[in-house]
Scaffold this motif. Structure first.
Motif, PDB file in Angstrom:
ATOM      1  N   PRO A  25      73.309 -49.977  65.707  1.00  0.00           N
ATOM      2  CA  PRO A  25      74.304 -49.863  64.633  1.00  0.00           C
ATOM      3  C   PRO A  25      75.661 -50.353  65.107  1.00  0.00           C
ATOM      4  CG  PRO A  25      72.983 -47.873  64.769  1.00  0.00           C
ATOM      5  CD  PRO A  25      72.628 -48.697  65.974  1.00  0.00           C
ATOM      6  N   CYS A  26      76.295 -51.169  64.278  1.00  0.00           N
ATOM      7  CA  CYS A  26      77.590 -51.738  64.633  1.00  0.00           C
ATOM      8  C   CYS A  26      78.444 -51.794  63.366  1.00  0.00           C
ATOM      9  CB  CYS A  26      77.388 -53.116  65.264  1.00  0.00           C
ATOM     10  SG  CYS A  26      78.813 -53.697  66.208  1.00  0.00           S
ATOM     11  N   ASP A  27      79.550 -52.538  63.396  1.00  0.00           N
ATOM     12  CA  ASP A  27      80.477 -52.556  62.265  1.00  0.00           C
ATOM     13  C   ASP A  27      79.802 -52.934  60.955  1.00  0.00           C
ATOM     14  OD1 ASP A  27      82.958 -51.856  63.560  1.00  0.00           O
ATOM     15  OD2 ASP A  27      82.884 -53.800  64.546  1.00  0.00           O
ATOM     16  N   ASP A  28      78.872 -53.907  61.002  1.00  0.00           N
ATOM     17  CA  ASP A  28      78.210 -54.320  59.765  1.00  0.00           C
ATOM     18  C   ASP A  28      77.305 -53.233  59.222  1.00  0.00           C
ATOM     19  OD1 ASP A  28      76.489 -54.608  61.915  1.00  0.00           O
ATOM     20  OD2 ASP A  28      75.984 -56.705  61.513  1.00  0.00           O
ATOM     21  N   SER A  29      76.626 -52.525  60.123  1.00  0.00           N
ATOM     22  CA  SER A  29      75.771 -51.402  59.707  1.00  0.00           C
ATOM     23  C   SER A  29      76.600 -50.297  59.068  1.00  0.00           C
ATOM     24  CB  SER A  29      75.015 -50.821  60.916  1.00  0.00           C
ATOM     25  OG  SER A  29      74.510 -51.823  61.755  1.00  0.00           O
ATOM     26  N   PHE A  30      77.726 -49.980  59.707  1.00  0.00           N
ATOM     27  CA  PHE A  30      78.592 -48.924  59.184  1.00  0.00           C
ATOM     28  C   PHE A  30      79.181 -49.314  57.832  1.00  0.00           C
ATOM     29  CE2 PHE A  30      79.363 -48.344  63.953  1.00  0.00           C
ATOM     30  CZ  PHE A  30      78.320 -47.448  64.082  1.00  0.00           C
ATOM     31  N   ALA A  31      79.541 -50.588  57.692  1.00  0.00           N
ATOM     32  CA  ALA A  31      80.105 -51.037  56.418  1.00  0.00           C
ATOM     33  C   ALA A  31      79.075 -50.931  55.299  1.00  0.00           C
ATOM     34  CB  ALA A  31      80.599 -52.478  56.547  1.00  0.00           C
ATOM     35  N   LEU A  32      77.823 -51.275  55.585  1.00  0.00           N
ATOM     36  CA  LEU A  32      76.772 -51.180  54.570  1.00  0.00           C
ATOM     37  C   LEU A  32      76.549 -49.731  54.162  1.00  0.00           C
ATOM     38  CD1 LEU A  32      74.575 -52.348  52.794  1.00  0.00           C
ATOM     39  CD2 LEU A  32      73.083 -52.533  54.813  1.00  0.00           C
ATOM     40  N   VAL A  33      76.502 -48.838  55.115  1.00  0.00           N
ATOM     41  CA  VAL A  33      76.320 -47.415  54.797  1.00  0.00           C
ATOM     42  C   VAL A  33      77.543 -46.875  54.052  1.00  0.00           C
ATOM     43  CG1 VAL A  33      76.109 -45.098  55.791  1.00  0.00           C
ATOM     44  CG2 VAL A  33      74.642 -46.953  56.609  1.00  0.00           C
ATOM     45  N   ASP A  34      78.732 -47.337  54.429  1.00  0.00           N
ATOM     46  CA  ASP A  34      79.937 -46.919  53.695  1.00  0.00           C
ATOM     47  C   ASP A  34      79.871 -47.369  52.238  1.00  0.00           C
ATOM     48  OD1 ASP A  34      81.017 -45.681  55.883  1.00  0.00           O
ATOM     49  OD2 ASP A  34      82.425 -47.291  56.378  1.00  0.00           O
ATOM     50  N   ALA A  35      79.293 -48.550  51.998  1.00  0.00           N
ATOM     51  CA  ALA A  35      79.136 -49.029  50.622  1.00  0.00           C
ATOM     52  C   ALA A  35      78.195 -48.121  49.842  1.00  0.00           C
ATOM     53  CB  ALA A  35      78.616 -50.463  50.619  1.00  0.00           C
ATOM     54  N   LEU A  36      77.127 -47.685  50.487  1.00  0.00           N
ATOM     55  CA  LEU A  36      76.181 -46.777  49.831  1.00  0.00           C
ATOM     56  C   LEU A  36      76.841 -45.428  49.550  1.00  0.00           C
ATOM     57  CD1 LEU A  36      72.991 -47.559  51.967  1.00  0.00           C
ATOM     58  CD2 LEU A  36      73.532 -48.414  49.680  1.00  0.00           C
ATOM     59  N   LEU A  37      77.643 -44.953  50.493  1.00  0.00           N
ATOM     60  CA  LEU A  37      78.373 -43.699  50.275  1.00  0.00           C
ATOM     61  C   LEU A  37      79.360 -43.839  49.120  1.00  0.00           C
ATOM     62  CD1 LEU A  37      79.130 -42.552  53.939  1.00  0.00           C
ATOM     63  CD2 LEU A  37      77.798 -41.274  52.250  1.00  0.00           C
ATOM     64  N   ALA A  38      80.044 -44.966  49.077  1.00  0.00           N
ATOM     65  CA  ALA A  38      81.021 -45.192  48.006  1.00  0.00           C
ATOM     66  C   ALA A  38      80.352 -45.236  46.644  1.00  0.00           C
ATOM     67  CB  ALA A  38      81.779 -46.501  48.261  1.00  0.00           C
ATOM     68  N   ASP A  39      79.104 -45.648  46.626  1.00  0.00           N
ATOM     69  CA  ASP A  39      78.366 -45.792  45.368  1.00  0.00           C
ATOM     70  C   ASP A  39      77.376 -44.645  45.152  1.00  0.00           C
ATOM     71  OD1 ASP A  39      78.503 -47.522  43.188  1.00  0.00           O
ATOM     72  OD2 ASP A  39      76.674 -48.593  43.740  1.00  0.00           O
ATOM     73  N   ARG A  40      77.531 -43.562  45.914  1.00  0.00           N
ATOM     74  CA  ARG A  40      76.540 -42.485  45.896  1.00  0.00           C
ATOM     75  C   ARG A  40      76.339 -41.882  44.507  1.00  0.00           C
ATOM     76  NH1 ARG A  40      76.217 -36.767  46.629  1.00  0.00           N
ATOM     77  NH2 ARG A  40      74.203 -36.191  47.601  1.00  0.00           N
ATOM     78  N   THR A  41      77.421 -41.635  43.804  1.00  0.00           N
ATOM     79  CA  THR A  41      77.294 -41.047  42.468  1.00  0.00           C
ATOM     80  C   THR A  41      76.455 -41.950  41.570  1.00  0.00           C
ATOM     81  OG1 THR A  41      79.408 -39.885  42.654  1.00  0.00           O
ATOM     82  CG2 THR A  41      78.542 -40.248  40.434  1.00  0.00           C
ATOM     83  N   ASN A  42      76.728 -43.234  41.619  1.00  0.00           N
ATOM     84  CA  ASN A  42      75.944 -44.176  40.813  1.00  0.00           C
ATOM     85  C   ASN A  42      74.492 -44.225  41.266  1.00  0.00           C
ATOM     86  OD1 ASN A  42      78.128 -45.007  39.197  1.00  0.00           O
ATOM     87  ND2 ASN A  42      78.794 -46.472  40.753  1.00  0.00           N
ATOM     88  N   LEU A  43      74.269 -44.153  42.573  1.00  0.00           N
ATOM     89  CA  LEU A  43      72.900 -44.171  43.098  1.00  0.00           C
ATOM     90  C   LEU A  43      72.104 -42.958  42.601  1.00  0.00           C
ATOM     91  CD1 LEU A  43      73.549 -45.364  46.758  1.00  0.00           C
ATOM     92  CD2 LEU A  43      72.016 -46.482  45.124  1.00  0.00           C
ATOM     93  N   LEU A  44      72.741 -41.793  42.603  1.00  0.00           N
ATOM     94  CA  LEU A  44      72.059 -40.587  42.142  1.00  0.00           C
ATOM     95  C   LEU A  44      71.748 -40.674  40.647  1.00  0.00           C
ATOM     96  CD1 LEU A  44      74.034 -37.825  44.071  1.00  0.00           C
ATOM     97  CD2 LEU A  44      71.744 -38.709  44.580  1.00  0.00           C
ATOM     98  N   GLU A  45      72.691 -41.215  39.879  1.00  0.00           N
ATOM     99  CA  GLU A  45      72.472 -41.365  38.437  1.00  0.00           C
ATOM    100  C   GLU A  45      71.456 -42.466  38.140  1.00  0.00           C
ATOM    101  OE1 GLU A  45      76.367 -42.066  36.905  1.00  0.00           O
ATOM    102  OE2 GLU A  45      76.973 -39.949  37.038  1.00  0.00           O
ATOM    103  N   HIS A  46      71.270 -43.352  39.090  1.00  0.00           N
ATOM    104  CA  HIS A  46      70.333 -44.464  38.947  1.00  0.00           C
ATOM    105  C   HIS A  46      68.878 -43.989  38.998  1.00  0.00           C
ATOM    106  CE1 HIS A  46      69.438 -48.701  38.914  1.00  0.00           C
ATOM    107  NE2 HIS A  46      68.850 -48.701  40.085  1.00  0.00           N
TER     108      HIS A  46
END
Length: 255
Positions: A25-46
């Motif tokens: 895991p490196c900066d790109d991995s962390f950025a991708l997971v941060d994107a998923l966290l930022a979109d978590r509400t939408n993911l749950l509603e999805h």
């Protein structure tokens, strides 16, 4: 195994397995997971029924996705692929350490899975080999396969996008890491021709690279291979220069 309420929101680095031939895991991995966290509400509603990672590496991202969806995501099926056999083993160990699981398959992108998974994937996450390299390095064995992206870093990305178009469901979402050198505006333009809208969820500059995490989804309002995209492209391009002003450094998320 921990109960769902005790599960952390993302994979814990101390529990992520490793191997000399597997990308950590490196900066790109962390950025991708941060994107998923930022979109978590939408993911749950999805309410995704099927989630997939192409190129799972250490398992940090697919494990984090399972944890982000958490107890609300009970019943979700997870699948992850990697061309590197060591990565498949390491991902299994990482997921097991976090009390989550997925079907893990050693294959090139999704070779052999197209018919089985066509139109089923509701969420796809990809941290592709995006580094511009000589074409003869693409598909190399071991850890080189995790970053060698060929000309403009697009050789593997473009192949993955073709597969994603086949596997994504009607409500499917794709989250992909791109590098500024990959010409992300062109990627979005090409996906728009296929009927996908897109937006930048996370943009991050490190000392070595400028990253964008782009989310794609099918948009019925887009006229496939027809409608002018000049307005869209202007909007996207207006976002990309911001990269040089953004920093994604985190004291806990260093390589």
């Amino acid at each position: 195994m921990a109960s769902p309420k005790q599960l952390p929101k993302t994979a814990q680095i101390r529990l992520v397995s490793s191997h000399d031939e597997v990308y950590e895991p490196c900066d790109d991995s962390f950025a991708l997971v941060d994107a998923l966290l930022a979109d978590r509400t939408n993911l749950l509603e999805h309410h995704p029924a099927f989630c997939m990672e192409i190129g799972c590496g250490s398992g940090y991202v697919i494990t984090s996705l399972a944890l982000i969806l958490g107890v609300e995501g009970n019943g979700v099926n997870y699948i992850a692929t990697d061309i590197n056999p060591h990565a498949v083993k390491v991902t299994h160990e990482t997921m097991e350490a976090h009390g989550v699981n997925a079907e893990l398959i050693m294959t090139d992108i999704a070779s052999g899975l197209e018919k089985r998974l066509a139109g089923l994937v509701d969420v796809m996450v990809v941290n592709p080999p995006y580094v511009p390299t000589p074409e003869d390095e693409v598909g190399s064995e071991g850890i080189t396969s995790s970053w060698a992206g060929g000309e403009n870093g697009r050789s593997v990305i473009d192949r993955i996008l073709l597969v994603a178009d086949t596997l994504l469901s009607e409500k499917g979402w794709l989250y992909m890491v791109t590098l500024q050198a990959n010409n992300p505006s062109e990627i979005c333009h090409e996906m728009r021709k296929k009927g996908y809208a897109s937006k930048i969820v996370v943009q991050r500059s490190t000392e070595e690279e400028s990253l964008l995490i782009i989310k794609f989804w099918r948009d019925l309002d887009i006229e496939i291979n027809g409608q002018s995209t000049s307005g869209f492209m202007g909007s996207l391009l207006s976002q990309i220069p911001m990269l040089s002003y953004l920093s994604g450094n985190n004291s806990e998320n260093k390589c």
